[in-house]
Design a protein around this motif. Structure first.
Motif, short mmCIF file in Angstrom:
data_model
loop_
_atom_site.label_atom_id
_atom_site.label_comp_id
_atom_site.label_asym_id
_atom_site.label_seq_id
_atom_site.Cartn_x
_atom_site.Cartn_y
_atom_site.Cartn_z
N THR A 67 0.82 -1.20 0.00
CA THR A 67 0.00 0.00 0.00
C THR A 67 0.86 1.26 0.00
O THR A 67 0.55 2.24 -0.68
N ILE A 68 1.95 1.26 0.76
CA ILE A 68 2.83 2.44 0.80
C ILE A 68 3.44 2.69 -0.58
O ILE A 68 3.55 3.84 -1.02
N PHE A 69 3.84 1.62 -1.27
CA PHE A 69 4.37 1.78 -2.63
C PHE A 69 3.35 2.47 -3.53
O PHE A 69 3.67 3.46 -4.22
N LEU A 70 2.12 1.98 -3.52
CA LEU A 70 1.08 2.57 -4.35
C LEU A 70 0.76 3.99 -3.92
O LEU A 70 0.49 4.87 -4.75
N LEU A 71 0.83 4.23 -2.62
CA LEU A 71 0.50 5.55 -2.09
C LEU A 71 1.57 6.58 -2.43
O LEU A 71 1.26 7.73 -2.78
N VAL A 72 2.84 6.19 -2.31
CA VAL A 72 3.92 7.11 -2.67
C VAL A 72 3.80 7.52 -4.14
O VAL A 72 3.97 8.68 -4.50
#
Length: 481
Positions: A67-72
């Motif tokens: 999720t952090i990857f997609l969010l960044v």
């Protein structure tokens, strides 16, 4: 530009540059770049058990990294698009590839979850935010004819969809044959190949080193999106904290828009022109993009986690089951050019949503109570077909609504909205599923189907006809409304 698009007439002469002089050497690196970024967003779904055991973490820890990857990506895509004006599209594309490659190698050798998040979630996310906006800007500027642009977007979106849909299969093969770490080495190798191919990609517009850059807007938009999605992730642990974060994220984003409007009134250039939101067609197209990627990534995470955690399938078995979605998406995406000639954009998008929703119903009806994991295949195939039908026209209708001078902004906004959909889809579906994987599978799919209905509703409001040619809309987008 008016709120209604009209079918353009025949292209006035051949499209410049690669549209007539050999588009393959341009399209290949652009399409491969979209492939590897989409692949990175979904291939970890089949590595949940392997990464959890190797790094001594949990399913929720792996979900957080994804999720952090997609969010960044989503948080930095708008600034990334804006930087293309200042430093040039090709330079940003290559810089993003370099950052991405470093992140992939760091992830491959990460000894713990923290460094995996730094490499995969942060560095790869930043690299993607730098390299993806140039992909769509270059495709829009170099392919000016409607059919040519549909072909270019069709190839790029097909590779992106294949990357997302085939990520579980390719990741599963690599993980089972070697290890999950080798999947990141694979990404680094592909990025190196793209860097070599990108040397022949032209930049049709000169860079503007003196162009202003809205630092405050960058901070506000990024922080607002991060806080918003963090609120979704926090729902399972602390409902009150989740509500507070969601409210805070919304307020920060409101502050961002008010700041942008104030800068425009003062004659300054904000990170994102508020005039972009005056175009009704583009706004509806952005909603459909957001929901498409929300459903795709949400289904990918839910089904992959369910098969591994509940059914006990390994990475390769889970990946093979996802082949059905890959085949469906590939078949429909590669037909994008033919569809664009025969059907209106609205018809393709509404039809795609209808097929996708049908696939979700079939997936829910056949796989939940069946002893065979292959019962998931018909539903996944339909979902792949539906998404492949509508991915290209949704992008085309948004990008083609604005002229050359606004391609940096709208490309960044478009990709940010899409990647925000990916992160929200993973966050929502993952939050529901992680709470009780054995019993929340149906609830997660029903939630995704309900959100898919929102996309279908937006699609029905789109005007009929094909997307306009950028050449006919240049200079009119600012007055849309």
């Amino acid at each position: 530009m008016s709120d209604h698009t009209t079918p353009p007439g025949p292209a006035s002469g051949p499209a410049p540059g690669p549209a007539t002089g050999g588009p393959r050497h341009v399209l290949l690196p652009l399409a491969l770049a979209q492939f590897i970024c989409s692949f990175a967003g979904s291939n970890m779904n089949v590595m949940i058990n392997d990464i959890s055991e190797d790094l001594d973490t949990t399913v929720q820890g792996v979900q957080t990294a994804i999720t952090i990857f997609l969010l960044v990506m989503a948080a930095l895509m708008i600034p990334g698009g804006k930087l293309t004006d200042r430093y040039g599209r090709k330079r940003c594309f290559q810089a993003g590839l370099a950052v991405y490659g470093v992140g992939a190698l760091l992830s491959a050798f990460a000894p713990g979850l923290g460094l995996l998040i730094l490499g995969n979630s942060v560095l790869e996310g930043i690299g993607t935010a730098l390299l993806i906006p140039p992909v769509y800007i270059l495709a829009t500027l170099l392919y000016t004819g409607v059919t040519d642009r549909a072909r270019a977007f069709g190839a790029i979106m097909a590779m992106g969809g294949i990357g997302a849909a085939a990520g579980p299969l390719i990741g599963g093969l690599i993980t089972t044959a070697i290890s999950w770490r080798a999947a990141f080495v694979f990404q680094a190798l592909i990025v190196g190949l793209i860097l070599l191919l990108s040397r022949r990609v032209p930049d049709p517009l000169p860079a503007a080193p003196t162009a202003s850059f809205d630092i405050r807007g960058t901070v506000l938009s990024s922080v607002g999106l991060i806080v918003l999605v963090t609120g979704i992730l926090a729902v399972d642990d602390n409902a009150w904290l989740a509500v507070a974060l969601l409210a805070a994220g919304a307020l920060i984003l409101l502050w961002f828009f008010r700041s942008a409007r104030a800068m425009e009134r003062a004659g300054k250039e904000p990170l994102l022109s508020t005039s972009l939101f005056h175009n009704r067609t583009s706004n509806l197209g952005l909603i459909t993009q957001h929901v498409q990627w929300l459903v795709l990534m949400g289904v990918s995470f839910v089904v992959a986690a369910y098969l591994q955690v509940v059914r006990g399938y390994n990475a390769i078995e889970t990946g093979v089951i996802f082949t059905a979605a890959t085949v469906g998406l590939l078949a429909s995406s590669l037909a994008a050019e033919r569809f664009a000639r025969r059907r209106a954009q609205r018809t393709l998008i509404t039809g795609g949503f209808a097929i996708t929703l049908g696939g979700l119903v079939v997936l829910l009806a056949m796989s939940g109570g069946s002893a065979s994991a292959w019962a998931s295949s018909p539903g996944l195939f339909l979902i792949g077909v539906g998404l492949g039908v509508m991915l290209t026209p949704s992008v085309n209708i948004v990008q083609s609504s604005f002229g050359e001078d606004e391609q940096g902004e709208i490309s960044g906004l478009s990709r940010s909205v899409s990647n925000l959909g990916s992160s929200v889809g993973t966050a929502i579906a993952g939050t529901i599923l992680v709470a009780d994987p054995a019993h929340a599978y149906a609830a997660a799919l029903i939630t995704l189907a309900a959100l898919g209905l929102v996309g279908l509703g937006a699609a029905t409001l789109l005007p009929g006809g094909a997307a306009p040619n950028v050449a006919t809309t240049r200079g009119r987008a600012a007055g849309a409304g």
